[in-house]
Structure formats: structure tokens, C-alpha cells
Motif scaffolding. Structure first.
Motif, PDB file in Angstrom:
ATOM      1  N   GLY A 182      -2.206 -65.897 -64.403  1.00 45.46           N
ATOM      2  CA  GLY A 182      -3.346 -66.400 -63.648  1.00 45.46           C
ATOM      3  C   GLY A 182      -3.368 -65.953 -62.192  1.00 45.46           C
ATOM      4  N   GLY A 183      -2.339 -65.236 -61.774  1.00 45.11           N
ATOM      5  CA  GLY A 183      -2.270 -64.791 -60.382  1.00 45.11           C
ATOM      6  C   GLY A 183      -2.980 -63.466 -60.166  1.00 45.11           C
ATOM      7  N   PRO A 184      -3.065 -63.056 -58.903  1.00 44.62           N
ATOM      8  CA  PRO A 184      -3.689 -61.780 -58.589  1.00 44.62           C
ATOM      9  C   PRO A 184      -2.793 -60.606 -59.011  1.00 44.62           C
ATOM     10  CG  PRO A 184      -2.876 -62.821 -56.588  1.00 44.62           C
ATOM     11  CD  PRO A 184      -2.661 -63.795 -57.701  1.00 44.62           C
ATOM     12  N   LEU A 185      -3.348 -59.424 -58.984  1.00 37.76           N
ATOM     13  CA  LEU A 185      -2.652 -58.222 -59.438  1.00 37.76           C
ATOM     14  C   LEU A 185      -1.311 -58.035 -58.743  1.00 37.76           C
ATOM     15  CD1 LEU A 185      -2.722 -55.718 -61.245  1.00 37.76           C
ATOM     16  CD2 LEU A 185      -3.937 -54.523 -59.408  1.00 37.76           C
ATOM     17  N   HIS A 186      -1.239 -58.280 -57.436  1.00 36.95           N
ATOM     18  CA  HIS A 186       0.023 -58.035 -56.726  1.00 36.95           C
ATOM     19  C   HIS A 186       1.146 -58.925 -57.244  1.00 36.95           C
ATOM     20  CE1 HIS A 186       0.251 -61.562 -54.002  1.00 36.95           C
ATOM     21  NE2 HIS A 186      -1.072 -61.521 -54.023  1.00 36.95           N
ATOM     22  N   VAL A 187       0.839 -60.096 -57.777  1.00 43.79           N
ATOM     23  CA  VAL A 187       1.863 -60.982 -58.342  1.00 43.79           C
ATOM     24  C   VAL A 187       2.406 -60.377 -59.641  1.00 43.79           C
ATOM     25  CG1 VAL A 187       2.325 -63.294 -59.248  1.00 43.79           C
ATOM     26  CG2 VAL A 187       0.882 -63.013 -57.234  1.00 43.79           C
ATOM     27  N   TYR A 188       1.526 -59.791 -60.437  1.00 49.21           N
ATOM     28  CA  TYR A 188       1.952 -59.099 -61.663  1.00 49.21           C
ATOM     29  C   TYR A 188       2.803 -57.884 -61.317  1.00 49.21           C
ATOM     30  CZ  TYR A 188      -1.011 -61.886 -64.724  1.00 49.21           C
ATOM     31  OH  TYR A 188      -1.560 -62.914 -65.447  1.00 49.21           O
ATOM     32  N   GLU A 189       2.386 -57.159 -60.292  1.00 51.56           N
ATOM     33  CA  GLU A 189       3.145 -55.975 -59.874  1.00 51.56           C
ATOM     34  C   GLU A 189       4.532 -56.363 -59.385  1.00 51.56           C
ATOM     35  OE1 GLU A 189       0.254 -54.363 -57.153  1.00 51.56           O
ATOM     36  OE2 GLU A 189      -0.450 -52.922 -58.659  1.00 51.56           O
ATOM     37  N   SER A 190       4.639 -57.492 -58.702  1.00 52.48           N
ATOM     38  CA  SER A 190       5.932 -57.984 -58.248  1.00 52.48           C
ATOM     39  C   SER A 190       6.828 -58.341 -59.434  1.00 52.48           C
ATOM     40  CB  SER A 190       5.730 -59.195 -57.338  1.00 52.48           C
ATOM     41  OG  SER A 190       6.966 -59.739 -56.951  1.00 52.48           O
ATOM     42  N   ALA A 191       6.279 -59.028 -60.409  1.00 51.30           N
ATOM     43  CA  ALA A 191       7.048 -59.378 -61.612  1.00 51.30           C
ATOM     44  C   ALA A 191       7.474 -58.113 -62.347  1.00 51.30           C
ATOM     45  CB  ALA A 191       6.226 -60.279 -62.528  1.00 51.30           C
ATOM     46  N   ALA A 192       6.569 -57.139 -62.443  1.00 58.93           N
ATOM     47  CA  ALA A 192       6.900 -55.881 -63.119  1.00 58.93           C
ATOM     48  C   ALA A 192       8.007 -55.136 -62.386  1.00 58.93           C
ATOM     49  CB  ALA A 192       5.655 -55.009 -63.244  1.00 58.93           C
ATOM     50  N   ALA A 193       7.989 -55.184 -61.054  1.00 60.37           N
ATOM     51  CA  ALA A 193       9.041 -54.520 -60.277  1.00 60.37           C
ATOM     52  C   ALA A 193      10.393 -55.172 -60.540  1.00 60.37           C
ATOM     53  CB  ALA A 193       8.699 -54.557 -58.792  1.00 60.37           C
ATOM     54  N   GLN A 194      10.417 -56.501 -60.624  1.00 61.29           N
ATOM     55  CA  GLN A 194      11.664 -57.212 -60.958  1.00 61.29           C
ATOM     56  C   GLN A 194      12.155 -56.802 -62.331  1.00 61.29           C
ATOM     57  OE1 GLN A 194      10.709 -61.506 -60.418  1.00 61.29           O
ATOM     58  NE2 GLN A 194      12.855 -61.650 -59.853  1.00 61.29           N
ATOM     59  N   ILE A 195      11.240 -56.770 -63.287  1.00 56.55           N
ATOM     60  CA  ILE A 195      11.584 -56.398 -64.658  1.00 56.55           C
ATOM     61  C   ILE A 195      12.100 -54.961 -64.697  1.00 56.55           C
ATOM     62  CG2 ILE A 195      10.606 -55.901 -66.943  1.00 56.55           C
ATOM     63  CD1 ILE A 195       8.676 -58.354 -66.368  1.00 56.55           C
ATOM     64  N   GLU A 196      11.397 -54.079 -64.025  1.00 54.59           N
ATOM     65  CA  GLU A 196      11.766 -52.665 -64.018  1.00 54.59           C
ATOM     66  C   GLU A 196      13.171 -52.454 -63.449  1.00 54.59           C
ATOM     67  OE1 GLU A 196       9.207 -48.636 -63.324  1.00 54.59           O
ATOM     68  OE2 GLU A 196       8.826 -50.331 -62.006  1.00 54.59           O
ATOM     69  N   ALA A 197      13.481 -53.106 -62.333  1.00 58.27           N
ATOM     70  CA  ALA A 197      14.805 -52.979 -61.734  1.00 58.27           C
ATOM     71  C   ALA A 197      15.886 -53.486 -62.693  1.00 58.27           C
ATOM     72  CB  ALA A 197      14.860 -53.736 -60.411  1.00 58.27           C
ATOM     73  N   ALA A 198      15.620 -54.613 -63.360  1.00 62.69           N
ATOM     74  CA  ALA A 198      16.593 -55.163 -64.309  1.00 62.69           C
ATOM     75  C   ALA A 198      16.763 -54.247 -65.515  1.00 62.69           C
ATOM     76  CB  ALA A 198      16.167 -56.560 -64.751  1.00 62.69           C
ATOM     77  N   VAL A 199      15.663 -53.684 -66.003  1.00 63.05           N
ATOM     78  CA  VAL A 199      15.728 -52.771 -67.151  1.00 63.05           C
ATOM     79  C   VAL A 199      16.554 -51.535 -66.792  1.00 63.05           C
ATOM     80  CG1 VAL A 199      14.332 -51.157 -68.522  1.00 63.05           C
ATOM     81  CG2 VAL A 199      13.678 -53.569 -68.375  1.00 63.05           C
ATOM     82  N   GLU A 200      16.368 -51.005 -65.598  1.00 61.46           N
ATOM     83  CA  GLU A 200      17.151 -49.834 -65.177  1.00 61.46           C
ATOM     84  C   GLU A 200      18.642 -50.168 -65.135  1.00 61.46           C
ATOM     85  OE1 GLU A 200      16.279 -46.775 -64.968  1.00 61.46           O
ATOM     86  OE2 GLU A 200      14.101 -46.901 -64.870  1.00 61.46           O
ATOM     87  N   LYS A 201      18.999 -51.346 -64.594  1.00 64.07           N
ATOM     88  CA  LYS A 201      20.408 -51.759 -64.564  1.00 64.07           C
ATOM     89  C   LYS A 201      20.950 -51.941 -65.973  1.00 64.07           C
ATOM     90  CE  LYS A 201      20.435 -53.960 -60.053  1.00 64.07           C
ATOM     91  NZ  LYS A 201      20.556 -55.175 -59.285  1.00 64.07           N
ATOM     92  N   LEU A 202      20.142 -52.515 -66.836  1.00 62.18           N
ATOM     93  CA  LEU A 202      20.541 -52.724 -68.221  1.00 62.18           C
ATOM     94  C   LEU A 202      20.789 -51.393 -68.922  1.00 62.18           C
ATOM     95  CD1 LEU A 202      20.906 -54.856 -70.454  1.00 62.18           C
ATOM     96  CD2 LEU A 202      18.465 -54.700 -70.882  1.00 62.18           C
TER      97      LEU A 202
ATOM     98  N   GLU B 288      20.105 -62.308 -65.893  1.00 57.63           N
ATOM     99  CA  GLU B 288      21.496 -62.707 -66.112  1.00 57.63           C
ATOM    100  C   GLU B 288      22.257 -61.558 -66.784  1.00 57.63           C
ATOM    101  OE1 GLU B 288      23.577 -66.321 -68.636  1.00 57.63           O
ATOM    102  OE2 GLU B 288      21.641 -65.567 -69.311  1.00 57.63           O
ATOM    103  N   TYR B 289      21.699 -60.995 -67.822  1.00 59.81           N
ATOM    104  CA  TYR B 289      22.372 -59.951 -68.594  1.00 59.81           C
ATOM    105  C   TYR B 289      22.497 -58.653 -67.797  1.00 59.81           C
ATOM    106  CZ  TYR B 289      23.964 -57.604 -72.821  1.00 59.81           C
ATOM    107  OH  TYR B 289      24.722 -56.927 -73.758  1.00 59.81           O
ATOM    108  N   ALA B 290      21.484 -58.350 -66.989  1.00 62.44           N
ATOM    109  CA  ALA B 290      21.470 -57.086 -66.253  1.00 62.44           C
ATOM    110  C   ALA B 290      22.365 -57.107 -65.016  1.00 62.44           C
ATOM    111  CB  ALA B 290      20.045 -56.729 -65.858  1.00 62.44           C
ATOM    112  N   VAL B 291      22.426 -58.240 -64.307  1.00 66.02           N
ATOM    113  CA  VAL B 291      23.108 -58.240 -63.009  1.00 66.02           C
ATOM    114  C   VAL B 291      24.404 -59.049 -62.967  1.00 66.02           C
ATOM    115  CG1 VAL B 291      20.922 -57.909 -61.799  1.00 66.02           C
ATOM    116  CG2 VAL B 291      21.844 -60.203 -62.024  1.00 66.02           C
ATOM    117  N   LEU B 292      24.720 -59.746 -64.023  1.00 65.10           N
ATOM    118  CA  LEU B 292      25.901 -60.608 -64.009  1.00 65.10           C
ATOM    119  C   LEU B 292      27.181 -59.783 -63.873  1.00 65.10           C
ATOM    120  CD1 LEU B 292      26.332 -63.686 -64.308  1.00 65.10           C
ATOM    121  CD2 LEU B 292      26.848 -63.273 -66.693  1.00 65.10           C
ATOM    122  N   ASP B 293      27.979 -60.115 -62.867  1.00 68.26           N
ATOM    123  CA  ASP B 293      29.284 -59.488 -62.716  1.00 68.26           C
ATOM    124  C   ASP B 293      30.354 -60.548 -62.989  1.00 68.26           C
ATOM    125  OD1 ASP B 293      29.538 -61.061 -60.394  1.00 68.26           O
ATOM    126  OD2 ASP B 293      29.048 -59.391 -59.065  1.00 68.26           O
TER     127      ASP B 293
END
Length: 194
Positions: A165-185, A108-113
Motif C-alpha cells: 500500500g506504500g508508494p513506489l520508493h517504499v517498494y524499491e527500498s524493500a527490494a534493495a534489502q531483499i537484493e542485498a540479502a540474496v547476494e549474500k546468500l 537471518e539466514y543471509a547475515v547471521l554470523d
């Protein structure tokens, strides 16, 4: 210096990854930001999940912390509190109402216009009015219901999916979302001169 607190449920997956990614990206940009993380439903001292640690290791980002339960001192310390989901945001504000103005979901904070903010405010107003009518035994109008559905379709989810509790690729997906938001922030902070 800006002080940011990331919050999720157990402080073993999303918020520690967000903390580590923010610390890394802010350092790369030479920004003076202090970062911590905590959980709304955890105990102090639990290790970061193995897949969260592996995800960070693969990104060559260090993290050397353990879980921390959210506490009044952390809430007071923070200039900005960024949660991983709307549910975390509601939980935190319910426990610490004084933090309402500085608490947002990360997305919300990173992408809200302006348009999204206007839509969100209208939707919250309509929800509140709808609930008040229901509490008084009244029914909402078809127009209000249609408008709420339209706004819900337009407004994106501000939740970062829980990889616990998910496999590694699920963590990597969450990290990618976080990373993109952090860059925008960080782009916002840089543009605002913070």
C-alpha cells in the motif's frame, strides 16, 4: 539443485520480489536453484502489486506469477524456506512444525554470523526462562532483564519491512534489502559449493 521457498503475508509484494530477484541472480551466476514463493495469509491467483511489478520492471527482472497460499506440498518441496519477517517464520512453523529446521527469515539466514547466532540463542533462552517464571508466578531477575535488553540492542532486526500500500520508493527500498540479502546468500552458496 537447491529448492528455495520465499514466504510473506499476501504473496503479492515481498516474496514475489524475492522469488524473481533470486531467480535472476542465480541464473546470472549459473547456479542450479529452483525458486517459488507463497503467502501465509492469501488466496491463490491474486496479481502481484503494481508497485512490486514496477520495481522489478525497473530492475529488468521478469516475474510472471500470481499469489499462492502456503501449502503442505510447497513446504515439503522446499529445501530451504526463507520468510520476510520473524512473524511469518513463527506462523509457518506453527502450521508446519516439521519445517522448523529449514525455516529462517531471509535476513537471518543471509547475515547471521557466529557471534550473532550465539547472542540470538542466548536471548531465546532468556525469553523462554522469563516466560516460564511468569507462568509459575515468579519474577525474573534484574540481571536477566538487563541482559535481554542488551542483547536486543545488539541483534539487528531480521524483518524486511512490508511495503504493501506504500508508494513506489517504499517498494524499491524493500527490494534493495531483499537484493542485498540474496547476494549474500548466493555468496554463501558459492563458498559452500552448493
Amino acid at each position: 539443485m537447491k529448492r528455495i521457498l520465499f514466504v510473506c503475508t499476501g504473496n503479492t509484494c515481498r516474496s514475489p520480489m524475492a522469488e524473481a530477484i533470486m531467480r535472476d541472480r542465480a541464473a546470472r551466476r549459473s547456479l542450479d536453484i529452483e525458486v517459488r514463493s507463497a503467502g501465509v495469509s492469501t488466496v491463490d491467483g491474486m496479481a502481484v502489486s503494481a508497485n512490486a511489478a514496477e520495481t522489478l520492471r525497473r530492475k529488468q527482472i521478469a516475474h510472471n506469477g500470481t499469489s499462492r497460499a502456503i501449502a503442505e506440498s510447497a513446504v515439503q518441496w522446499a529445501d530451504l524456506i526463507l520468510t520476510m519477517t520473524a512473524s511469518h517464520k513463527r506462523s509457518l512453523i506453527g502450521r508446519f512444525p516439521s519445517a522448523m529446521e529449514k525455516t529462517h527469515t531471509l535476513l537471518e539466514y543471509a547475515v547471521l554470523d557466529e557471534q550473532m547466532a550465539s547472542d540470538l540463542a542466548e536471548l531465546e533462552r532468556l525469553y523462554t526462562e522469563w516466560q516460564m517464571k511468569q507462568a509459575l508466578g515468579q519474577t525474573g531477575t534484574d540481571e536477566d532483564r538487563a541482559r535481554m535488553l542488551e542483547l536486543e540492542r545488539r541483534i539487528p532486526s531480521f524483518d524486511i519491512e512490508d511495503p504493501f500500500g506504500g508508494p513506489l520508493h517504499v517498494y524499491e527500498s524493500a527490494a534493495a534489502q531483499i537484493e542485498a540479502a540474496v547476494e549474500k546468500l548466493l555468496d554463501k552458496f558459492t563458498a559452500d559449493g552448493r
